[in-house]
Design an enzyme around this catalytic site. Structure first.
Site, mmCIF file in Angstrom:
data_model
loop_
_atom_site.group_PDB
_atom_site.id
_atom_site.type_symbol
_atom_site.label_atom_id
_atom_site.label_comp_id
_atom_site.label_asym_id
_atom_site.label_seq_id
_atom_site.Cartn_x
_atom_site.Cartn_y
_atom_site.Cartn_z
ATOM 1 N N ASP A 184 -2.975 -17.926 1.374
ATOM 2 C CA ASP A 184 -4.161 -18.550 0.780
ATOM 3 C C ASP A 184 -4.668 -19.691 1.660
ATOM 4 O O ASP A 184 -5.865 -19.841 1.898
ATOM 5 C CB ASP A 184 -3.889 -19.026 -0.663
ATOM 6 C CG ASP A 184 -2.569 -19.762 -0.817
ATOM 7 O OD1 ASP A 184 -1.743 -19.725 0.133
ATOM 8 O OD2 ASP A 184 -2.351 -20.388 -1.868
ATOM 9 N N LYS A 204 3.461 -15.291 1.673
ATOM 10 C CA LYS A 204 3.477 -16.169 0.498
ATOM 11 C C LYS A 204 4.939 -16.325 0.069
ATOM 12 O O LYS A 204 5.348 -15.871 -1.002
ATOM 13 C CB LYS A 204 2.652 -15.563 -0.641
ATOM 14 C CG LYS A 204 1.163 -15.520 -0.380
ATOM 15 C CD LYS A 204 0.356 -16.674 -0.923
ATOM 16 C CE LYS A 204 0.526 -16.963 -2.373
ATOM 17 N NZ LYS A 204 -0.246 -18.167 -2.772
ATOM 18 N N TYR A 219 0.825 -1.213 0.000
ATOM 19 C CA TYR A 219 0.000 0.000 0.000
ATOM 20 C C TYR A 219 0.860 1.266 0.000
ATOM 21 O O TYR A 219 0.367 2.358 -0.259
ATOM 22 C CB TYR A 219 -0.943 0.024 1.215
ATOM 23 C CG TYR A 219 -2.032 -1.020 1.167
ATOM 24 C CD1 TYR A 219 -2.295 -1.747 0.012
ATOM 25 C CD2 TYR A 219 -2.806 -1.287 2.290
ATOM 26 C CE1 TYR A 219 -3.286 -2.706 -0.023
ATOM 27 C CE2 TYR A 219 -3.805 -2.246 2.263
ATOM 28 C CZ TYR A 219 -4.038 -2.956 1.105
ATOM 29 O OH TYR A 219 -5.029 -3.913 1.074
#
Ligand code: NAD
Length: 370
Positions: free
Chosen positions: A227, A194, A143
């Site tokens: 995920d 991840k 962000y």
């Protein structure tokens, strides 16, 4: 001699002022009967500040926030200010508070009160007794990373770019917040990234592991891909104690975890900054919900989320776990007694106003003791 703590209250817009009125009564109750004296000042933020001062946060209010021991915020925003340019919108007030206070760790508990377990869209047995804490990194990551923007390509098409970037120190400081919390809870942290497809995720995993090995050998650390974490949160959420993750994954996973509880009106949050030499952190406490313009001014909003945000303030800023427990117990008893605001109403229960919910909680506090 009792200690005195300075609290800045920023009720904001929409339902902010009416729920804050009830929380103020509880703060006054603690001021009278608790171990801490509170010096409370109130200020404007968001649309309320735009209307009065033509800016969503004045320099004076920002200075007051920096001088206080903790800030309690209601909510900002509403249709009245939707058409304003981005730099003048109510949300900018909140963003400035977070930025200037250096609030890099966002704490989002997902706690299910037994009395409300049926409000979840998941099976009741999956969420009954749920108590997890998500720690989201709040000031770094994709962000904020550079380069960013939308650029035109030679063939006339466009390309949008955002950059996921984390440094060692950004990861270590938020990891420490998570490990410290775990020490006061179930001593288990799940770090989420991840690292299978992102270098920044690999660095995240390595740095979190480093901090655990060096400083928190007593805490059990597990790693999980984001995920998979999303799946596990809806499959078996009670497996988690503390989850620590980056800004982007935290944004998504904390909302997912919040909805496990099914009750936006009871969800608190805290945002913490770096500790100073005395161990004191800048801190902002606020409910997860927004200003709910659709029900504002009708005395029907649920004040519990903001009240539990004050309980988090007692626990994390003022080291008053007993005071926080007392508020949580009072809320639990009131809910077990069948008292409900409209948003959490169930068949056969008593539907009450914001004010009467405040009355009920204060009565319960009186009963539980001072
Ligand atoms: P919202 O959280 O304000 O409301 C969503 C729904 O939940 C509404 O139907 C509302 O009535 C209900 N609700 C929320 N809190 C409640 C409470 N305490 N008791 C009973 N019902 C409650 O989200 P929204 O409608 O998407 O946004 C409304 C405004 O709030 C917008 O201007 C938005 O920008 C702003 N907002 C501010 C914050 C913040 O201040 N941190 C967060 C989210 C949204």
């Amino acid at each position: 001699m009792p200690t005195t703590k300075k609290i800045l209250i920023l009720p904001g817009d929409g339902i902010g002022p009416e729920v804050m009125r009830q929380v103020r009564r509880v703060i006054d109750w603690f001021d009278k009967f608790g171990d801490i004296r509170f010096e409370v000042t109130e200020g404007l933020v968001g649309g309320a500040s735009i209307d009065a001062h033509d800016t969503p946060l004045t320099d004076a209010t920002m200075a007051a926030a920096l001088e206080s021991d903790a800030v309690l915020l209601g909510a900002v925003g509403g249709p009245k200010w939707d058409a304003l340019p981005f730099a003048k919108k109510p949300e900018r007030g909140l963003l400035r508070l977070r930025k200037d206070m250096g609030l890099f760790a966002n704490l989002r508990p997902a706690l299910v009160f037994d009395a409300l377990a049926e409000a979840s869209t998941l099976k009741t047995e999956l969420v009954r007794g749920l108590d997890i804490m998500i720690v989201r990194e709040l000031t770094g990551g994709v962000y904020f990373g550079e380069p960013r923007g939308i650029e035109k390509l030679p063939d006339g098409s466009r390309r949008g770019v955002n950059t996921q970037v984390y440094t060692t120190e950004e990861i270590r400081r938020v990891a420490r917040v998570a490990f410290d919390l775990a020490r006061k809870r179930g001593r288990r942290v799940t770090s989420v990234e991840k690292s299978n497809v992102m270098e920044s995720g690999l660095l995240w995993r390595e740095e979190v592991t480093y901090v655990r090995d060096k400083e928190y050998p007593d805490i059990e650390l597990a790693h999980m891909y984001a995920d998979n974490c999303a799946m596990q949160l809806v499959r078996n959420p009670k497996q988690f104690d503390v989850i620590v993750t980056d800004n982007l994954f935290g944004d998504v996973l904390s909302d997912c975890a919040a909805m496990l509880t099914g009750s936006l009106g009871v969800l608190p949050s805290a945002s913490l900054g770096a500790a100073d030499r005395q161990g004191r952190r800048k801190a902002l406490y606020e409910p997860v919900h927004g200003s709910a313009p659709d029900i504002a001014g009708r005395d029907i909003a649920n004040p519990i989320a903001t009240l539990l945000s004050f309980a988090m303030m007692l626990r994390y800023s003022f080291d008053d776990g007993a005071g926080a427990d007392l508020i949580e117990k009072a809320v639990t008893n009131v809910l077990n007694g069948g008292v409900r605001t409209a948003d959490i109403m169930q068949p056969g229960k008593a539907r009450v106003s914001t004010t009467v919910m405040g009355d009920s909680i204060l009565r319960e506090l009186d009963k539980l003791g001072h």
